[in-house]
Scaffold this active site. Structure first.
Site, mmCIF file in Angstrom:
data_model
loop_
_atom_site.group_PDB
_atom_site.id
_atom_site.type_symbol
_atom_site.label_atom_id
_atom_site.label_comp_id
_atom_site.label_asym_id
_atom_site.label_seq_id
_atom_site.Cartn_x
_atom_site.Cartn_y
_atom_site.Cartn_z
ATOM 1 N N LYS A 40 -17.895 29.818 -28.416
ATOM 2 C CA LYS A 40 -18.451 29.360 -27.040
ATOM 3 C C LYS A 40 -16.951 29.714 -26.078
ATOM 4 C CE LYS A 40 -21.078 26.145 -26.110
ATOM 5 N NZ LYS A 40 -20.830 24.991 -27.058
ATOM 6 N N GLU A 98 -19.252 22.709 -14.489
ATOM 7 C CA GLU A 98 -19.515 21.355 -14.822
ATOM 8 C C GLU A 98 -18.568 20.151 -13.811
ATOM 9 O OE1 GLU A 98 -20.830 21.407 -19.041
ATOM 10 O OE2 GLU A 98 -19.222 22.709 -18.497
ATOM 11 N N SER A 101 -14.170 26.586 -26.846
ATOM 12 C CA SER A 101 -13.977 25.047 -27.545
ATOM 13 C C SER A 101 -12.981 25.231 -28.900
ATOM 14 C CB SER A 101 -15.378 25.249 -27.965
ATOM 15 O OG SER A 101 -15.601 24.389 -29.132
ATOM 16 N N GLN A 121 -7.809 -1.771 4.039
ATOM 17 C CA GLN A 121 -6.149 -1.051 3.786
ATOM 18 C C GLN A 121 -7.327 -0.029 2.200
ATOM 19 O OE1 GLN A 121 -2.031 -2.950 3.542
ATOM 20 N NE2 GLN A 121 -2.694 -2.822 0.405
ATOM 21 N N ASN A 139 -1.991 -2.403 13.747
ATOM 22 C CA ASN A 139 -3.486 -2.320 13.055
ATOM 23 C C ASN A 139 -3.738 -1.385 14.086
ATOM 24 O OD1 ASN A 139 -2.978 -4.393 11.755
ATOM 25 N ND2 ASN A 139 -4.113 -5.427 13.368
ATOM 26 N N LYS A 142 -7.594 3.898 2.732
ATOM 27 C CA LYS A 142 -7.292 5.164 2.207
ATOM 28 C C LYS A 142 -7.142 6.027 0.753
ATOM 29 C CE LYS A 142 -3.765 2.150 4.259
ATOM 30 N NZ LYS A 142 -5.198 1.897 5.450
ATOM 31 N N SER A 195 0.580 -1.328 -0.079
ATOM 32 C CA SER A 195 0.167 0.036 -0.184
ATOM 33 C C SER A 195 0.506 1.679 0.258
ATOM 34 C CB SER A 195 -0.666 0.063 1.240
ATOM 35 O OG SER A 195 -0.105 -0.115 2.118
ATOM 36 N N THR A 226 -39.769 28.251 -8.061
ATOM 37 C CA THR A 226 -39.734 26.568 -7.617
ATOM 38 C C THR A 226 -40.286 25.993 -9.627
ATOM 39 O OG1 THR A 226 -42.359 27.220 -7.346
ATOM 40 C CG2 THR A 226 -40.911 27.147 -5.679
ATOM 41 N N HIS A 227 -39.960 25.273 -9.477
ATOM 42 C CA HIS A 227 -39.970 24.030 -10.471
ATOM 43 C C HIS A 227 -39.327 24.409 -11.258
ATOM 44 C CE1 HIS A 227 -43.413 21.635 -8.612
ATOM 45 N NE2 HIS A 227 -43.347 23.553 -8.122
ATOM 46 N N ASN A 258 -17.653 28.227 -21.968
ATOM 47 C CA ASN A 258 -18.272 27.208 -21.719
ATOM 48 C C ASN A 258 -17.249 26.941 -19.781
ATOM 49 O OD1 ASN A 258 -19.341 25.986 -23.747
ATOM 50 N ND2 ASN A 258 -17.326 24.998 -24.332
ATOM 51 N N TYR A 271 -9.463 -6.370 12.880
ATOM 52 C CA TYR A 271 -8.939 -5.893 11.317
ATOM 53 C C TYR A 271 -8.840 -6.799 10.593
ATOM 54 C CZ TYR A 271 -5.350 -4.488 8.195
ATOM 55 O OH TYR A 271 -4.581 -3.261 7.148
HETATM 56 N N1 ARG Z 1 -1.174 -1.858 5.479
HETATM 57 C C1 ARG Z 1 -2.278 -1.729 6.393
HETATM 58 C C2 ARG Z 1 -3.682 -1.122 5.993
HETATM 59 O O1 ARG Z 1 -3.460 -0.327 5.585
HETATM 60 C C3 ARG Z 1 -2.176 -1.537 7.311
HETATM 61 C C4 ARG Z 1 -2.050 -2.851 8.970
HETATM 62 C C5 ARG Z 1 -1.774 -3.333 8.806
HETATM 63 N N2 ARG Z 1 -1.925 -4.794 9.671
HETATM 64 C C6 ARG Z 1 -1.972 -6.376 9.291
HETATM 65 N N3 ARG Z 1 -1.821 -6.845 9.714
HETATM 66 N N4 ARG Z 1 -1.265 -6.729 8.580
HETATM 67 O O2 ARG Z 1 -4.314 -1.419 6.275
#
Ligand code: ARG
Length: 460
Positions: free
Chosen positions: A283, A290, A277, A322, A110, A325, A23, A155-156, A285, A317
């Protein structure tokens, strides 16, 4: 590369596995939170005599150096070291040797990742609040300058009653004020320190959890170790706050897109925040608006995506978590970028107040006031409503506004019409008469602006 957890393994992980579960490519963004948390943990371990004081000091010094280098972009994070936590620990051991191996005493990745996430959300919520305060200031100044700028309210999407641009702006002010409350709530729900939860069942070392919380600026410590490592509610609170803010921005954007059309011409966007454009030379825009409207979908996706990740996870956990994130980071990046560019676009926007005022006079926006005029002279509202309906039908055929009908004609619908009807039905009177709290009367909106400014102070 040897793994920090490699003791019980006979073979190395396959490259395919490393690639899949690493990760670091995204959680490297947590280096500040991670290292700051580790420094507090190491300091406490030394203070409690859980590791030798000298080792604790060496660790703190080593981590401080890594933090500085990471800020300078001088660290090459390693994919095989899996995540930010093990990258930092590995570099620490490389740099300071034996002492570095004591950092992870009484801690698990964890509770470490739970801590990092909470620190990240607290900062991100404050950051969003700051940006919302900026946006609110721009809205307030537009409102202040347009207390008397009459425009049609809808309204509407059909013309309904006259309001003012200030009043319309203050509606958005209220929405973003509630968003400020939601981001504050997200910061509050992240404000609980999970270290000491260990992997899931706490730890046997005499950790001083409260002192770590104090050093890291948390007002509480988590109450249950299983929940401490597997709670991600604070992320949901943040992403939900971001989703609602995006929804509010998106509605505002939709209006600005509409208002910048040739049909409305209520606003002119600054060249700096418009695009052209490649084929149609004429144009201009409203891309910012948007894109924000479009990006609202991705933040909803982040929220629903993470809710779905979490829904089937048994305590405590599991690696599924993971996946939290990227949703969190994407929501944060999107709301921050959107708030920033939207605020600048709004700041530079020109309101074509004459066109708005003209728009308010068309479409019988004073018909309710005309009915109210009759009511105030004794006609029951339901009768007045019918009479005005008939007058509107007649006026529409004649292609005239209500105030363009001569008194004799009005009287043919109801005897009670008098000369004073013409002032009563001017757009200015219609707006000024709506002076109840919450209404568009200039004096009322002036008070709303003052009250709003006061409320905003709580978030500055
Ligand atoms: N990279 C892991 C996460 O983002 C960290 C925690 C990992 N813990 C484990 N027991 N593998 O969740």
């Amino acid at each position: 590369m040897a793994k920090l957890w490699g003791g019980r393994f006979e073979k190395a992980t396959s490259g395919l596995m490393d690639d899949f579960h690493s990760s670091i490519s995204f959680d490297k963004r947590l280096f500040m939170e991670d290292i700051t948390g580790s420094i507090a943990h190491a300091r406490m371990l030394g203070r409690q005599g859980i590791i030798p004081k000298e080792d604790s000091e060496k660790i703190i010094e080593g981590l401080t150096g890594i933090l500085a280098d990471a800020k300078d972009g001088k660290i090459e994070w390693q994919k095989d070291a899996e995540d930010i936590h093990m990258n930092v620990e590995k570099i620490l051991i490389e740099r300071i040797g034996e002492a570095g191996k004591r950092l992870h005493t009484g801690r698990s990745r964890n509770d470490q990742v739970a801590l990092d996430g909470r620190m990240y959300v607290k900062n991100a919520a404050l950051e969003a609040r700051e940006m919302l305060v900026n946006l609110e200031s721009v809205i307030l100044s537009i409102a202040e300058n347009n207390l008397d700028s009459i425009m049609p309210g809808y309204t509407h999407l059909q013309k309904a009653q006259p309001i003012t641009l200030a009043h319309h702006m203050m509606a958005y002010f209220q929405m973003f004020l509630r968003d400020l409350g939601r981001f504050s709530a997200a910061a509050k729900s992240a404000d609980s320190m999970p270290l000491g939860s260990g992997a899931l069942a706490g730890t046997t070392y005499p950790l001083d959890r409260k002192s770590v919380a104090d050093e890291l600026g948390f007002s509480e410590i988590t109450e249950n170790s299983l929940d401490g490592v597997s709670d991600r509610d604070f992320m949901f609170d943040y992403i939900y706050a971001a989703s609602v803010s995006m929804m509010h921005l998106s509605r505002f954007c939709e209006e600005l897109i509409l208002w910048s059309t040739n049909e409305f011409k209520f606003v002119t966007m600054d060249d700096e925040y418009s695009t052209g454009s490649s084929i149609m030379p004429q144009k201009k825009n409203p891309d910012v608006a948007e894109l924000i409207r479009g990006k609202t979908g991705r933040v909803y996706g982040d929220l629903v995506g993470l809710l779905t990740v979490m829904k089937g996870i048994p305590l405590a956990y599991n690696k599924d978590m993971q996946e939290d994130k990227e949703s969190l980071f994407d929501a944060r990046d999107t709301i921050v970028k959107s708030l920033h560019v939207f605020t600048e676009m709004l700041r530079t926007l020109r309101f074509n107040t004459e066109t708005m005022a003209r728009g308010a006079s068309g479409g019988f926006t004073n018909a309710t006031d005309a009915a109210d005029y009759l009511v105030k002279k004794g006609v029951p509202f339901r009768d007045a409503h019918r009479i005005l309906g008939e007058i509107v039908l007649h006026a529409e055929k004649e292609q005239k506004a209500l105030t363009e009908l001569p008194l004799s004609e009005l009287r043919s619908f109801s005897e009670v019409f008098d000369e004073d009807v013409y002032t009563a039905l001017s757009m200015k009177t219609c707006v000024e008469q709506r002076s109840l709290t919450g209404g568009p009367a200039p004096e009322t909106v002036r008070s709303a602006i003052a009250a709003g400014r006061e409320k905003l102070k709580a978030y500055m």
